[in-house]
Design a protein around this motif. Structure first.
Motif, mmCIF file in Angstrom:
data_model
loop_
_atom_site.group_PDB
_atom_site.id
_atom_site.type_symbol
_atom_site.label_atom_id
_atom_site.label_comp_id
_atom_site.label_asym_id
_atom_site.label_seq_id
_atom_site.Cartn_x
_atom_site.Cartn_y
_atom_site.Cartn_z
ATOM 1 N N PRO A 18 -4.836 7.538 -0.730
ATOM 2 C CA PRO A 18 -4.168 7.500 -1.939
ATOM 3 C C PRO A 18 -4.957 7.225 -3.215
ATOM 4 O O PRO A 18 -4.765 8.012 -4.079
ATOM 5 N N TYR B 89 -6.222 1.540 -2.220
ATOM 6 C CA TYR B 89 -5.518 2.053 -1.074
ATOM 7 C C TYR B 89 -6.729 3.067 -0.331
ATOM 8 O O TYR B 89 -6.608 3.938 -0.442
ATOM 9 N N TRP C 57 -2.145 7.202 4.120
ATOM 10 C CA TRP C 57 -0.661 6.632 3.994
ATOM 11 C C TRP C 57 0.091 7.908 4.267
ATOM 12 O O TRP C 57 -0.172 8.924 3.816
ATOM 13 N N ASP D 269 1.931 9.485 1.180
ATOM 14 C CA ASP D 269 1.061 10.248 0.450
ATOM 15 C C ASP D 269 0.522 11.521 1.111
ATOM 16 O O ASP D 269 0.042 12.652 0.430
ATOM 17 N N HIS E 287 2.935 4.317 9.119
ATOM 18 C CA HIS E 287 2.864 4.431 7.481
ATOM 19 C C HIS E 287 1.414 4.520 7.039
ATOM 20 O O HIS E 287 1.278 4.948 5.969
ATOM 21 N N TYR F 84 -7.795 -3.925 2.935
ATOM 22 C CA TYR F 84 -6.570 -3.748 2.714
ATOM 23 C C TYR F 84 -5.513 -4.803 3.416
ATOM 24 O O TYR F 84 -5.810 -4.792 4.658
ATOM 25 N N GLN G 126 7.213 5.520 7.280
ATOM 26 C CA GLN G 126 7.514 5.820 5.595
ATOM 27 C C GLN G 126 8.636 7.246 5.673
ATOM 28 O O GLN G 126 8.906 7.604 6.647
ATOM 29 N N TRP H 285 8.329 -1.748 2.758
ATOM 30 C CA TRP H 285 7.118 -0.823 2.523
ATOM 31 C C TRP H 285 7.614 0.564 3.213
ATOM 32 O O TRP H 285 7.011 1.643 2.860
ATOM 33 N N GLY I 253 8.695 3.508 0.419
ATOM 34 C CA GLY I 253 8.010 4.266 -0.289
ATOM 35 C C GLY I 253 8.084 3.852 -1.919
ATOM 36 O O GLY I 253 7.398 4.266 -2.683
ATOM 37 N N ASP J 163 8.175 0.210 -2.695
ATOM 38 C CA ASP J 163 8.055 -1.199 -1.923
ATOM 39 C C ASP J 163 8.419 -2.155 -3.085
ATOM 40 O O ASP J 163 9.059 -3.273 -2.624
ATOM 41 N N PRO K 177 -2.195 -5.706 -3.572
ATOM 42 C CA PRO K 177 -2.183 -5.165 -4.880
ATOM 43 C C PRO K 177 -1.238 -6.272 -5.512
ATOM 44 O O PRO K 177 -0.220 -6.743 -5.216
ATOM 45 N N TRP L 25 7.543 0.305 -9.270
ATOM 46 C CA TRP L 25 8.951 0.836 -8.973
ATOM 47 C C TRP L 25 10.009 0.098 -9.562
ATOM 48 O O TRP L 25 11.072 0.408 -9.306
ATOM 49 N N PHE M 23 -5.227 8.934 -8.639
ATOM 50 C CA PHE M 23 -4.197 8.700 -7.448
ATOM 51 C C PHE M 23 -3.759 10.061 -6.864
ATOM 52 O O PHE M 23 -3.532 11.118 -7.658
ATOM 53 N N TRP N 202 -1.463 11.604 -4.991
ATOM 54 C CA TRP N 202 -0.605 12.747 -5.029
ATOM 55 C C TRP N 202 0.000 12.890 -6.251
ATOM 56 O O TRP N 202 0.457 14.030 -6.582
#
Ligand code: 9WN
Length: 427
Positions: free
Chosen positions: A31, A36, A40, A43, A78, A87, A113, A170, A173, A175, A200, A357, A415, A417
């Protein structure tokens, strides 16, 4: 707002491709570098869609590689741990290798996911120029995609009504969405010693401890479906997850004849999800889809971008489409923000324009709503979403998310996506 020299479409496309090249490990697209460093599943599905027209061979490799990490239960994990990059939680937390159903060649997480993969396969197939190769690809992937859907139907229909439940934030998508604040607050307080520096930095410690406790509880049950049904304290029917699943069932039904399979089970599954979303997630008074907490048996009455994603189903009745589009275009979402679509109702107390989010706009949810708008013939809405999303990435770059008021970038840079879906928007 960060200033960037204006870039034309061709230059923007080249930039997007170079981000995706830099994020390619040789087996998958991560990602984003740094934060990341693995594959994923959500992604990867968006990257597949974005590359389907510009680099179909890599799109196929991305999707096939992801499905190579599928468990024998049908669950598509996921995260597939593809590099040595740090990570948390990593392979030592998930311990997939101790589970008989997990793949041997790659360590994975134990969660899933939103199941966008069948839609991504259909994207490759519908835009393919070489029919024979595309058909062969569909024949190869079809059994995995059907198994993924069977897994959701059996192991994840925790409410017994035809919807799949997410068992961890998680899995949504989204989170850190405030949608999960109350279900998380209802969990017992816990404290773990772990590598906080690898997390993160978006969550409170309090939330992270609960995230970890949910993951460990599920892992320690041996990832058992019976544990999810009877004991696991977090189970939510989410409209975005199920809307994506419905779209993937319809996509798989389209692909079934290519694979020599019967499309009826996928159509029947789509119909079950459609009926259950209406019965359980649609709120006719508020005119929105809401997530439903299976542990309290009550809806989570918060308007989020996920409230609109069931529109990806072209069979949503027309009066409901208009109700939803009116709310989407209102001052609560697109109407007040210059840069669509805020992830949470701007008027909600929890709205925060710069926290992932909890407020910012995202390229992937914009893309889903644009796809939905096109399915309903809402050309003006689709054009507005396309133009304003492209304005975001042109001005701020391929950031993870964006301030919905001034369009400035948030989260990490480069990023995947955001870059991949820009390619699709430009196509
Ligand atoms: C946990 C990778 C993922 C996205 C999710 C996004 C975020 C992970 C995290 O990053 O989740 O899976 O570390 O917070 O919420 O949508 O797939 O980009």
């Amino acid at each position: 707002m960060e200033a960037r020299p204006s870039v034309d479409d061709a230059a923007l496309g080249r930039e997007a491709l170079s981000v995706l090249d830099a994020n390619w490990t040789g087996a998958a697209t991560v990602p984003a570098p740094g934060l990341y460093p693995h594959q994923w599943s959500l992604d990867s599905a968006f990257v597949t869609i974005g590359l389907a027209r510009t680099n179909p061979e890599r799109a196929k490799a991305e999707l096939a590689g992801l499905l190579g990490g599928q468990w024998r239960t049908g669950m598509v994990p996921h995260i597939l741990f593809r590099t040595a990059g740090g990570y948390f939680p990593g392979p030592s937390v998930w311990r997939s290798h101790e589970h008989a159903a997990a793949p041997r060649h790659v360590a994975t997480s134990g969660l899933t996911q939103p199941p966008l993969q069948a839609l991504a396969a259909w994207w490759i197939w519908r835009y393919a120029t070489g029919r024979e190769a595309a058909d062969a690809f569909v024949r190869r992937l079809y059994p995995s995609l059907a198994a993924q859907h069977r897994y959701l139907e059996t192991a994840r229909d925790l409410g017994g009504a035809g919807l799949a439940a997410i068992v961890h934030p998680w899995e949504s998508g989204m989170d850190d969405s405030p949608l999960w604040d109350e279900p998380l607050a209802a969990l017992p307080a816990v404290r773990y010693a772990y590598h906080r520096e690898l997390l993160p930095g978006r969550h409170s410690d309090n939330h992270h401890d609960r995230y970890v406790s949910l993951a460990l509880g599920y892992r320690d049950s041996g990832y058992a479906p019976a544990y999810l049904r009877q004991e696991h304290p977090f189970a939510i029917e989410d409209p975005m997850f199920n809307g994506i699943w419905l779209a993937s069932c319809e996509a798989l039904a389209e692909l079934a004849p290519v694979a020599g399979a019967d499309p009826r089970p996928q159509r029947e599954a789509a119909e079950r999800i459609r009926t259950a979303m209406t019965a359980r997630l649609w709120d006719p008074w508020d005119g929105l889809y809401y997530a439903r907490d299976l542990r309290t048996g009550t809806p989570i009455p918060m308007a989020s971008v996920g409230s609109f994603t069931p529109l990806v189903d072209p069979y949503v009745p027309t009066d409901r489409v208009w109700t939803l589009v009116t709310a989407l275009e209102s001052g609560r979402f697109m109407g007040a923000a210059g840069y669509p679509v805020p992830s949470i109702d701007i008027r909600a107390a929890q709205f925060d324009r710069s926290r992932y989010w909890r407020g910012p706009s995202w390229v992937n949810t914009n893309w889903l709503l644009r796809h939905a708008a096109l399915g309903h013939g809402l050309v003006d809405l689709a054009q507005a979403l396309t133009a304003r999303t492209l304005r975001l990435v042109r001005q701020a770059g391929f950031r993870e998310c964006f301030d919905p008021f001034d369009g400035s970038g948030r989260g990490c840079r480069d990023f995947s996506w955001s870059a991949a879906l820009t390619l699709d928007l430009l196509a």
